[in-house]
Scaffold this active site. Structure first.
Site, PDB file in Angstrom:
ATOM      1  N   HIS A  81      -7.558   5.483   9.440  1.00  0.00           N
ATOM      2  CA  HIS A  81      -8.291   4.347   8.875  1.00  0.00           C
ATOM      3  C   HIS A  81      -8.691   3.275   9.879  1.00  0.00           C
ATOM      4  O   HIS A  81      -8.856   2.118   9.514  1.00  0.00           O
ATOM      5  CB  HIS A  81      -7.467   3.722   7.746  1.00  0.00           C
ATOM      6  CG  HIS A  81      -7.430   4.578   6.526  1.00  0.00           C
ATOM      7  ND1 HIS A  81      -6.956   4.148   5.308  1.00  0.00           N
ATOM      8  CD2 HIS A  81      -7.831   5.853   6.338  1.00  0.00           C
ATOM      9  CE1 HIS A  81      -7.053   5.122   4.428  1.00  0.00           C
ATOM     10  NE2 HIS A  81      -7.574   6.175   5.029  1.00  0.00           N
ATOM     11  N   LYS A 114      -8.321   0.128   5.097  1.00  0.00           N
ATOM     12  CA  LYS A 114      -9.229   1.151   5.600  1.00  0.00           C
ATOM     13  C   LYS A 114     -10.447   0.495   6.246  1.00  0.00           C
ATOM     14  O   LYS A 114     -10.877  -0.568   5.821  1.00  0.00           O
ATOM     15  CB  LYS A 114      -9.653   2.057   4.447  1.00  0.00           C
ATOM     16  CG  LYS A 114     -10.400   3.301   4.881  1.00  0.00           C
ATOM     17  CD  LYS A 114     -10.504   4.303   3.750  1.00  0.00           C
ATOM     18  CE  LYS A 114     -11.315   5.519   4.199  1.00  0.00           C
ATOM     19  NZ  LYS A 114     -11.367   6.564   3.190  1.00  0.00           N
ATOM     20  N   ASP A 118      -0.773  12.301   4.611  1.00  0.00           N
ATOM     21  CA  ASP A 118      -2.036  12.186   3.886  1.00  0.00           C
ATOM     22  C   ASP A 118      -3.109  12.999   4.598  1.00  0.00           C
ATOM     23  O   ASP A 118      -3.713  12.544   5.566  1.00  0.00           O
ATOM     24  CB  ASP A 118      -2.453  10.702   3.796  1.00  0.00           C
ATOM     25  CG  ASP A 118      -3.706  10.529   2.934  1.00  0.00           C
ATOM     26  OD1 ASP A 118      -4.147  11.520   2.327  1.00  0.00           O
ATOM     27  OD2 ASP A 118      -4.228   9.402   2.880  1.00  0.00           O
ATOM     28  N   ASP A 159      -9.014  13.567   7.566  1.00  0.00           N
ATOM     29  CA  ASP A 159      -7.795  14.058   6.924  1.00  0.00           C
ATOM     30  C   ASP A 159      -7.471  15.507   7.276  1.00  0.00           C
ATOM     31  O   ASP A 159      -7.158  16.312   6.399  1.00  0.00           O
ATOM     32  CB  ASP A 159      -7.866  13.846   5.408  1.00  0.00           C
ATOM     33  CG  ASP A 159      -7.772  12.373   5.051  1.00  0.00           C
ATOM     34  OD1 ASP A 159      -6.694  11.793   5.208  1.00  0.00           O
ATOM     35  OD2 ASP A 159      -8.790  11.777   4.639  1.00  0.00           O
ATOM     36  N   HIS A 173       0.830   6.717   6.385  1.00  0.00           N
ATOM     37  CA  HIS A 173       0.109   7.918   5.985  1.00  0.00           C
ATOM     38  C   HIS A 173      -0.187   8.659   7.273  1.00  0.00           C
ATOM     39  O   HIS A 173      -1.160   8.356   7.971  1.00  0.00           O
ATOM     40  CB  HIS A 173      -1.184   7.572   5.240  1.00  0.00           C
ATOM     41  CG  HIS A 173      -0.968   7.385   3.778  1.00  0.00           C
ATOM     42  ND1 HIS A 173      -1.994   7.177   2.887  1.00  0.00           N
ATOM     43  CD2 HIS A 173       0.170   7.417   3.040  1.00  0.00           C
ATOM     44  CE1 HIS A 173      -1.487   7.067   1.665  1.00  0.00           C
ATOM     45  NE2 HIS A 173      -0.177   7.201   1.729  1.00  0.00           N
ATOM     46  N   ASP A 224      -2.599   4.108   7.614  1.00  0.00           N
ATOM     47  CA  ASP A 224      -3.064   5.494   7.611  1.00  0.00           C
ATOM     48  C   ASP A 224      -3.688   5.771   8.976  1.00  0.00           C
ATOM     49  O   ASP A 224      -4.558   5.017   9.427  1.00  0.00           O
ATOM     50  CB  ASP A 224      -4.083   5.674   6.475  1.00  0.00           C
ATOM     51  CG  ASP A 224      -4.591   7.102   6.348  1.00  0.00           C
ATOM     52  OD1 ASP A 224      -5.021   7.669   7.373  1.00  0.00           O
ATOM     53  OD2 ASP A 224      -4.565   7.652   5.231  1.00  0.00           O
ATOM     54  N   TRP A 228      -4.184   1.874  -2.593  1.00  0.00           N
ATOM     55  CA  TRP A 228      -5.370   1.999  -1.751  1.00  0.00           C
ATOM     56  C   TRP A 228      -6.595   1.851  -2.650  1.00  0.00           C
ATOM     57  O   TRP A 228      -6.718   2.541  -3.662  1.00  0.00           O
ATOM     58  CB  TRP A 228      -5.415   3.349  -1.029  1.00  0.00           C
ATOM     59  CG  TRP A 228      -6.767   3.549  -0.397  1.00  0.00           C
ATOM     60  CD1 TRP A 228      -7.306   2.820   0.625  1.00  0.00           C
ATOM     61  CD2 TRP A 228      -7.779   4.487  -0.804  1.00  0.00           C
ATOM     62  NE1 TRP A 228      -8.595   3.254   0.883  1.00  0.00           N
ATOM     63  CE2 TRP A 228      -8.903   4.266   0.030  1.00  0.00           C
ATOM     64  CE3 TRP A 228      -7.843   5.480  -1.776  1.00  0.00           C
ATOM     65  CZ2 TRP A 228     -10.078   5.024  -0.084  1.00  0.00           C
ATOM     66  CZ3 TRP A 228      -9.005   6.232  -1.901  1.00  0.00           C
ATOM     67  CH2 TRP A 228     -10.100   6.003  -1.056  1.00  0.00           C
ATOM     68  N   GLU A 286      -2.599  -0.375   1.394  1.00  0.00           N
ATOM     69  CA  GLU A 286      -3.199   0.460   2.456  1.00  0.00           C
ATOM     70  C   GLU A 286      -4.623   0.015   2.776  1.00  0.00           C
ATOM     71  O   GLU A 286      -5.492  -0.008   1.914  1.00  0.00           O
ATOM     72  CB  GLU A 286      -3.205   1.929   1.990  1.00  0.00           C
ATOM     73  CG  GLU A 286      -3.839   2.890   2.988  1.00  0.00           C
ATOM     74  CD  GLU A 286      -3.844   4.338   2.499  1.00  0.00           C
ATOM     75  OE1 GLU A 286      -3.458   4.589   1.341  1.00  0.00           O
ATOM     76  OE2 GLU A 286      -4.257   5.216   3.287  1.00  0.00           O
ATOM     77  N   ASP A 344     -12.420   9.694   9.399  1.00  0.00           N
ATOM     78  CA  ASP A 344     -11.207   9.826   8.582  1.00  0.00           C
ATOM     79  C   ASP A 344     -11.222  11.165   7.854  1.00  0.00           C
ATOM     80  O   ASP A 344     -11.299  11.233   6.638  1.00  0.00           O
ATOM     81  CB  ASP A 344     -11.160   8.661   7.585  1.00  0.00           C
ATOM     82  CG  ASP A 344      -9.937   8.701   6.691  1.00  0.00           C
ATOM     83  OD1 ASP A 344      -8.867   9.105   7.180  1.00  0.00           O
ATOM     84  OD2 ASP A 344     -10.043   8.342   5.510  1.00  0.00           O
TER      85      ASP A 344
HETATM   86  C1  RNT Z   1      -8.091   7.370   1.579  1.00  0.00           C
HETATM   87  C2  RNT Z   1      -6.658   6.971   1.714  1.00  0.00           C
HETATM   88  C3  RNT Z   1      -5.772   7.310   0.564  1.00  0.00           C
HETATM   89  C4  RNT Z   1      -6.082   8.666  -0.037  1.00  0.00           C
HETATM   90  C5  RNT Z   1      -5.101   9.093  -1.106  1.00  0.00           C
HETATM   91  C6  RNT Z   1      -5.571  10.264  -1.871  1.00  0.00           C
HETATM   92  O1  RNT Z   1      -8.786   7.279   2.738  1.00  0.00           O
HETATM   93  O2  RNT Z   1      -6.136   7.484   2.880  1.00  0.00           O
HETATM   94  O3  RNT Z   1      -4.454   7.193   0.942  1.00  0.00           O
HETATM   95  O4  RNT Z   1      -6.151   9.662   0.921  1.00  0.00           O
HETATM   96  O5  RNT Z   1      -4.818   8.019  -1.902  1.00  0.00           O
HETATM   97 ZN    ZN Z   2      -4.063   7.286   3.182  1.00  0.00          ZN
END
Ligand code: RNT
Ligand code: ZN
Length: 417
Positions: free
Chosen positions: A261, A227, A325, A295, A285, A258, A184, A225, A293
């Site tokens: 994202h 975003k 994640d 998390d 993720h 993810d 990523w 990955e 985003d």
């Molecule tokens: C960031 C991505 C990535 C990170 C990790 C820490 O938006 O989701 O995967 O969260 O690499």
């Molecule tokens: Zn991620």
């Protein structure tokens, strides 16, 4: 017979009446490894430069006490979490979590800086996944790493990427299970760019350089990955979804989705079936975006259940590497891991407890009436009793019991740090 078992037997009979074999589902669930991310344990700080700032457009908020500050503390917390999660799983490490006394930078890391993690993984019976770290480092300049216009900056990160693959290969070889190496790259711009193409071309070329060398695919596979945006990169992210769809499909890489994202109403569950047709494999993720985003810890919400259903109904378990994640620093971090991992398992179980073929048959006959009634009634079926039995069989606490264990651990260990 324990109460849990009694309730399981009742649930089993109810599911059997609609053609679902609960024993079979549990056997299948036992095979599924969730890749638990190390970075929930310390708010994505790592051990390379623990006093530095978290950059790359991601953010952990909160100051709940007890975060891990050393690799040993992180492992201790992970062990606690794994002891409360049924089954055997994986740990997803980031490069900044190296464990060494040597002063070593990201473009110098080697397998030897991770041997303590491998020893631990062997002892615990967990697999390892890996991620190069393209953030929280002074060589991330002007918001760019692999896409930076300056070759010197790009070369630093290219070297890091190459070394990450060696480490991933070493993990896979040592542990006898494929290590997914997930790339990523946060590179982007706060405001509207004039030139969206050149950074993307540079990112593509840098990645091609990183991946030029063949690695043994039995040991490691690369994932990429995408975003949509990050903090400070609101207008433009070079590694967008289209970028990595193109990149991953033409370079035969796993594509990592993810859940946080994408645009707020866009969901990754709806993408899995398409990826299944065209991609070599999928990395997930599993996360929970709240308005952005953010998390948040994965809870049993609709999208988590949809992800579970898409994987199970389409028989994608072999094609999908399920990772987590999220990073919430407002609650006990062991709790965050346990809730997120158990929920992900539970969502898969719930999906396995559907009479999938019957539902597909209804749909094929355009009997949307039965489809509606079945899917709605199924929501009230006693999947929790099946889950509790799974926990009991795997010698982990059932229901609320595991919270007591974390509270005790918090008193004895985390709050003393
Ligand atoms: C960031 C991505 C990535 C990170 C990790 C820490 O938006 O989701 O995967 O969260 O690499
Ligand atoms: Zn991620």
């Amino acid at each position: 017979m324990s109460d849990v078992q009694k309730r399981y037997e009742e649930a089993k009979a109810r599911y059997a009446a609609i053609g679902v074999d609960t024993d079979q589902a549990l056997k299948k669930l036992e095979q599924i490894k969730i890749s638990m991310h190390c970075w929930q344990g310390d708010d994505v700080t790592g051990f390379l430069n623990p006093d530095g700032e978290l950059t790359g457009g991601i953010m952990a908020t909160g100051n709940y006490p007890g975060a891990a500050h050393t690799p040993a503390q992180l492992r201790e917390d992970l062990e606690k979490a794994y002891s409360l999660i049924p089954g055997k799983h994986k740990l997803n490490l980031h490069a900044i979590y190296l464990d060494t006394d040597e002063k070593v930078d990201l473009n110098e890391i080697e397998p030897k800086h991770f041997t303590l993690w491998v020893d631990w993984a062997k002892e615990q019976g967990v697999g390892l996944d890996f991620n190069p770290t393209f953030f929280s480092h002074p060589m991330m300049k002007d918001g760019y790493t692999l896409a930076h216009p300056d070759k010197e900056v790009r070369d630093f990160w290219i070297e890091h990427g190459k070394r990450a693959r060696k480490i991933a290969e070493y993990f896979g070889k040592e542990l006898g299970q494929t290590c997914i190496d997930n790339f990523w790259v946060p590179d982007g711009m706060k405001d509207n760019p004039i030139d969206r193409l050149s950074p993307r071309r540079r990112l593509m070329e840098s990645l091609d350089e990183i991946f030029a060398e063949e690695v043994n695919e039995a040991y490691t596979q690369d994932a990429v990955e995408s975003k949509l945006f990050g903090l400070g990169a609101e207008a433009y992210t070079a590694g967008s979804h289209e970028f990595y769809m193109g990149y991953g499909l033409t370079r035969d890489k796993l594509i990592c989705l993810d859940a946080g994202h994408f645009h707020p109403t866009e969901v990754i569950s709806n993408k899995l079936s398409s990826l299944a047709l065209f991609s070599k494999g999928i990395m997930l993720h599993v996360s929970r975006p709240v308005r952005w985003d953010s998390d948040h810890v994965v809870i049993m919400d609709d999208e988590l259940q949809e992800i579970g259903k898409e994987i199970v109904r389409n028989d994608l378990l072999d094609k999908t590497n399920i990772g987590l994640d999220f990073f919430d620093a407002t609650i006990n971090r062991v709790v965050a891991w346990v809730v997120g991992t158990r929920n992900t398992q539970k969502a898969l179980l719930k999906a396995m407890l559907e009479p999938t073929q019957e539902l597909k048959d209804m749909e094929d006959k355009f009997d949307f009436t039965s489809r509606m009634v079945y899917t709605e009634e199924l929501k009230d079926y006693p999947y929790g009793d099946v889950w509790n039995y799974f926990c009991e069989q795997n010698n982990v606490p059932v229901g609320l019991d595991w919270l007591k264990e974390v509270r005790q651990y918090e008193q004895d260990v985390q709050l003393k740090r």
